[in-house]
Design an enzyme around this catalytic site. Sequence first.
Site, PDB file in Angstrom:
ATOM      1  N   ASN A  96       3.420  28.954  14.789  1.00  0.00           N
ATOM      2  CA  ASN A  96       4.345  28.434  15.816  1.00  0.00           C
ATOM      3  C   ASN A  96       5.575  29.309  16.008  1.00  0.00           C
ATOM      4  O   ASN A  96       6.712  28.861  15.929  1.00  0.00           O
ATOM      5  CB  ASN A  96       4.776  27.006  15.455  1.00  0.00           C
ATOM      6  CG  ASN A  96       5.446  26.912  14.097  1.00  0.00           C
ATOM      7  OD1 ASN A  96       5.100  27.646  13.181  1.00  0.00           O
ATOM      8  ND2 ASN A  96       6.384  25.998  13.951  1.00  0.00           N
ATOM      9  N   ASP A 306       5.627  21.020   4.395  1.00  0.00           N
ATOM     10  CA  ASP A 306       5.679  21.076   5.860  1.00  0.00           C
ATOM     11  C   ASP A 306       7.035  21.623   6.306  1.00  0.00           C
ATOM     12  O   ASP A 306       7.641  21.136   7.259  1.00  0.00           O
ATOM     13  CB  ASP A 306       5.404  19.709   6.476  1.00  0.00           C
ATOM     14  CG  ASP A 306       4.852  19.816   7.894  1.00  0.00           C
ATOM     15  OD1 ASP A 306       4.295  20.867   8.232  1.00  0.00           O
ATOM     16  OD2 ASP A 306       4.986  18.851   8.662  1.00  0.00           O
ATOM     17  N   GLY A 325      11.142  18.059  12.689  1.00  0.00           N
ATOM     18  CA  GLY A 325      11.013  18.981  11.571  1.00  0.00           C
ATOM     19  C   GLY A 325      12.115  18.881  10.552  1.00  0.00           C
ATOM     20  O   GLY A 325      13.260  18.530  10.866  1.00  0.00           O
TER      21      GLY A 325
END
Length: 417
Positions: A96, A306, A325
């Site tokens: 990403n 993550d 996030g």
Amino acid sequence: MNILIKSATIIDSKSEFHNTTQDLLIEKGVITKISNSIENPKNYKEISLENLHISQGWFDSSVSFGEPGYEERETIQNGLKTAALSGFTTVAVNANSNPVIDSNADITFINSKANNHAVSLLPIGALTVASKGEHLAELYDMNTAGAVAFYDYKKPIDNPNLMKIALQYASNFDGLVCSFPQENKISGNGVMNENITSTRLGLKGIPALAEELQVSRDLFLLEYTGGKLHIPTISTATSVNLIKEAKKKKLDVTCSVAIHNLYFADAVLTDFDTNYKVLPPLRTQSDIDALIEGVKDGTIDMVTTDHNPIDIEEKKIEFDHANYGTIGLESAFGALQTIFTTKKTIDVLTKGKARFGVETAPIAVGNAANIALFNPDAKYTFSKKDILSKSKNAMFENESLKGTVYGIIANNQAVLK
């Protein structure tokens, strides 16, 4: 690199020295001696730290560093340094970036940025061109360049036929396909878990059903096509049960859970703190309990931080518009230690390597040193001074954690605080 480690308790169930305290001599990056006491006639650098424990180096299957394109969030070099000082010797890096990593040249670029670092970087290529979900990317070409998996980070593949073709095509070269578990038509414009808390706060919810429908669909597709499927960051009790049943059918499926989904329930969103805005969203305590049990019984194959740095401009805004996030490398060990025993924490931090093609070796004479160094008993409150990332979007800030990391020894290098 020549180092003498003094009085380290070894946590490695694959090693004959498991649960014993030893000195370790490392010469040119290889463990050459393990003994109760080792002299240092060659005046090697000695490492002697409080309550020192060591294990095999840790692995994270999902981190984001931003570069290229989002260097203001994080760079590969600082990201790898952060990983090292957090105990990780191998990290799989998502696609990403800007541009999205979706070609042989992109994978080669990412690998070149990580050359000669203590931490091994495993590039994940995008599953579709520019992660738009329309056409398969150059999967085989990326595989030959070193891509370990294919994943449109946090972007579900809406077209089931495209996912079917991806599984079939990747099986020709034993490629690992990852599918984010969310059905977008069900999740809609939701920004947190659909539950009493979302109703109270007036925020649109993402139902657990949105995840479970997608997981169920992908498992049906896997059963039909064969191939290898990894489902990153599940978050609901039903998802755990679905994957458990799929494994009973001997389907080639693995899954992970984000550490924050094992720790926080959606009730923490009362103050609209955007650091808690993640995808999948924080769920309920009953989901957390099922996820923890899934980790314990092996249904969930690995945990991940993550880790996803987001710059302040995309976090310090209204909750509805804030980006998803949180960073998580720095807090991973301390958070897991509040949930599991040290032995189990190390187990889940070292699992998953084989799925992503990482070779492992126990702590033994003759093997290359690939170890994490830590103190499992230190208690502290995680604060800004503990953040090593360029971005500071840390969900675990102000949490009471247990266990600190000293660093790693890997790839013939030592990175220590």
